[in-house]
Design an enzyme around this catalytic site. Structure first.
Site, mmCIF file in Angstrom:
data_model
loop_
_atom_site.group_PDB
_atom_site.id
_atom_site.type_symbol
_atom_site.label_atom_id
_atom_site.label_comp_id
_atom_site.label_asym_id
_atom_site.label_seq_id
_atom_site.Cartn_x
_atom_site.Cartn_y
_atom_site.Cartn_z
ATOM 1 N N ALA A 70 -14.280 33.123 74.309
ATOM 2 C CA ALA A 70 -14.516 31.684 74.201
ATOM 3 C C ALA A 70 -15.883 31.382 74.818
ATOM 4 C CB ALA A 70 -13.415 30.930 74.933
ATOM 5 N N GLY A 115 -11.214 35.748 74.081
ATOM 6 C CA GLY A 115 -10.798 35.169 72.802
ATOM 7 C C GLY A 115 -11.069 36.076 71.613
ATOM 8 N N GLU A 118 -8.230 38.404 71.494
ATOM 9 C CA GLU A 118 -7.070 37.608 71.061
ATOM 10 C C GLU A 118 -7.132 37.312 69.560
ATOM 11 O OE1 GLU A 118 -8.119 34.942 74.289
ATOM 12 O OE2 GLU A 118 -6.058 35.023 75.023
ATOM 13 N N GLU A 138 -10.846 37.320 81.521
ATOM 14 C CA GLU A 138 -10.682 35.938 81.987
ATOM 15 C C GLU A 138 -10.490 35.802 83.488
ATOM 16 O OE1 GLU A 138 -9.254 37.181 79.265
ATOM 17 O OE2 GLU A 138 -9.360 35.742 77.636
HETATM 18 C C1 HXC Z 1 -21.125 31.941 75.915
HETATM 19 C C2 HXC Z 1 -22.056 34.023 75.699
HETATM 20 C C3 HXC Z 1 -20.784 34.622 75.795
HETATM 21 C C4 HXC Z 1 -19.650 33.770 75.938
HETATM 22 C C5 HXC Z 1 -22.258 36.171 75.554
HETATM 23 N N1 HXC Z 1 -22.928 35.010 75.569
HETATM 24 N N2 HXC Z 1 -20.940 35.958 75.694
HETATM 25 N N3 HXC Z 1 -22.212 32.699 75.760
HETATM 26 N N4 HXC Z 1 -19.873 32.453 75.994
HETATM 27 N N5 HXC Z 1 -18.396 34.248 76.003
HETATM 28 C C6 HXC Z 1 -24.382 34.835 75.432
HETATM 29 C C7 HXC Z 1 -25.110 35.185 76.710
HETATM 30 O O1 HXC Z 1 -25.091 34.108 77.606
HETATM 31 C C8 HXC Z 1 -26.510 35.448 76.171
HETATM 32 O O2 HXC Z 1 -27.162 34.210 75.946
HETATM 33 C C9 HXC Z 1 -26.236 36.095 74.825
HETATM 34 O O3 HXC Z 1 -24.907 35.722 74.461
HETATM 35 C C10 HXC Z 1 -26.315 37.601 74.863
HETATM 36 O O4 HXC Z 1 -25.462 38.056 75.884
HETATM 37 P P1 HXC Z 1 -25.944 38.994 77.096
HETATM 38 O O5 HXC Z 1 -25.018 38.753 78.227
HETATM 39 O O6 HXC Z 1 -27.412 38.848 77.348
HETATM 40 O O7 HXC Z 1 -25.704 40.432 76.452
HETATM 41 P P2 HXC Z 1 -25.333 41.781 77.221
HETATM 42 O O8 HXC Z 1 -26.130 41.918 78.483
HETATM 43 O O9 HXC Z 1 -25.440 42.880 76.229
HETATM 44 O O10 HXC Z 1 -23.809 41.606 77.654
HETATM 45 C C11 HXC Z 1 -22.799 41.484 76.678
HETATM 46 C C12 HXC Z 1 -21.474 41.014 77.326
HETATM 47 C C13 HXC Z 1 -21.744 39.746 78.159
HETATM 48 C C14 HXC Z 1 -20.927 42.137 78.204
HETATM 49 C C15 HXC Z 1 -20.496 40.759 76.182
HETATM 50 O O11 HXC Z 1 -22.449 38.798 77.358
HETATM 51 C C16 HXC Z 1 -20.497 39.096 78.657
HETATM 52 O O12 HXC Z 1 -19.899 39.559 79.622
HETATM 53 N N6 HXC Z 1 -20.102 37.987 78.029
HETATM 54 C C17 HXC Z 1 -18.971 37.197 78.478
HETATM 55 C C18 HXC Z 1 -17.692 37.878 78.096
HETATM 56 C C19 HXC Z 1 -16.489 37.104 78.570
HETATM 57 O O13 HXC Z 1 -16.300 36.906 79.802
HETATM 58 N N7 HXC Z 1 -15.651 36.664 77.619
HETATM 59 C C20 HXC Z 1 -14.440 35.978 77.959
HETATM 60 C C21 HXC Z 1 -14.677 34.487 77.945
HETATM 61 S S1 HXC Z 1 -13.239 33.664 78.469
HETATM 62 P P3 HXC Z 1 -28.709 33.991 76.357
HETATM 63 O O14 HXC Z 1 -28.936 32.546 76.071
HETATM 64 O O15 HXC Z 1 -28.837 34.388 77.763
HETATM 65 O O16 HXC Z 1 -29.444 34.901 75.405
HETATM 66 C C22 HXC Z 1 -12.247 33.594 77.124
HETATM 67 C C23 HXC Z 1 -11.023 32.760 77.331
HETATM 68 C C24 HXC Z 1 -10.232 32.540 76.099
HETATM 69 O O17 HXC Z 1 -12.478 34.132 76.093
HETATM 70 C C25 HXC Z 1 -9.143 31.530 76.347
HETATM 71 C C26 HXC Z 1 -9.661 30.148 76.530
HETATM 72 C C27 HXC Z 1 -8.577 29.093 76.409
#
Ligand code: HXC
Length: 264
Positions: A70, A115, A118, A138
């Protein structure tokens, strides 16, 4: 044929195979509300276009990510009510995947996190490449999986492994995902979509109503007591005898020819 254009997803169809691509590669296809809405709208189109889409593949744009979860930039200031609404929006869209008559294949081309894991878990099967990575990160953000992760993942890989993935928030490799039953197949990255299409073509050789009814029976029965589930299977099985596909499939076998299913 690229017949529906949405802001955040692409829906294409070719030779009976639909491809729904989550299309926000700059943020690794993170799911914000608008994208979840687009996914739901696209899935309703898929359901209505059974004439041109027999099997649906869901994937992410770009080489790096299926869906990285998400959208954290949308979530970080949300109220409780907004959080509930986001979760319900995703639940509605992901339930549409399970309720589709068409078989769905997640082609996991990179990160399937939160997500994204999921979304993949809502599909009928998951194939990945050896660069795919899965995780439920999460709790590292101070929240829990809210798009079905505590429920569908548990049903796929069992309580122990699901709780381990969720509580550690550690990413697992494609090989580990395959070992625990989260991934059904692994291919080379450049062969992922071809492999998904081959599976789709194999499914499409079979009676489409039978495929839809089998999907229904597996999913519906999974959470029922066995005796009730078995009874439900008998009913659904018997209903296939009301279809032209049943007569055609069996006649074709007896006449030693390939069946020509009409989906009626
Ligand atoms: C918003 C995101 C994002 C996310 C990546 N980006 N994942 N933006 N939400 N979930 C963006 C980064 O901010 C970045 O933007 C660009 O995408 C590239 O990502 P990087 O981090 O620079 O890439 P990298 O270093 O290769 O790392 C990849 C990654 C990391 C390991 C996937 O991006 C990451 O950890 N992302 C978050 C993963 C996460 O925690 N997902 C779960 C979310 S909670 P910029 O602008 O800097 O280029 C969830 C809850 C669901 O899903 C239920 C809700 C009700």
């Amino acid at each position: 044929m690229n017949f529906y254009k949405y802001d955040n997803v692409l829906l294409e169809a070719e030779d009976g195979i639909g491809t729904l691509t989550i299309n926000r590669p700059k943020v690794l296809n993170a799911l914000n509300s608008a994208t979840l809405q687009d996914i739901g709208d696209a899935l309703r189109e898929v359901k209505e276009r059974q004439d041109v889409i027999k099997v649906l593949i869901i994937t992410g744009a770009g080489p790096k990510s299926f869906v990285a979860g998400a959208d954290i930039s949308q979530m970080h200031n949300m109220s409780v009510v907004e959080a509930l609404n986001l979760s319900k929006l995703a639940h509605n869209s992901f339930a549409e995947i399970e309720e589709l008559p068409q078989f769905t294949i997640a082609a996991v081309n990179g990160f399937a996190l939160g997500g994204g894991c999921e979304l993949a878990s809502s599909c009928d099967m998951r194939i990945g490449s050896n660069t795919s990575k899965f995780g439920q990160p999460e709790v590292g953000l101070g929240i829990i999986p809210g798009f079905g992760g505590t429920q569908r993942l548990t049903r796929l890989i069992g309580r122990g492994k699901a709780k381990e993935m969720i509580a550690t928030s550690t990413m697992i490799t494609a090989q580990e995902a395959y070992r625990i039953g989260l991934l059904d197949e692994i291919t080379e990255p450049d062969q992922l979509m071809d492999n998904a299409k081959e599976i789709a073509k194999t499914i499409m050789k079979n009676g489409p109503i039978a495929v839809a009814m089998a999907k229904y029976s597996v999913d519906r029965g999974a959470d029922l007591p066995l005796d009730i589930a078995i009874d439900m299977e008998s009913q659904v099985w018997a209903e296939t005898f009301a279809t032209n596909d049943q007569s055609e499939g069996m006649e074709a076998f007896l006449e030693k020819r390939a069946a020509k299913f009409s989906g009626k």
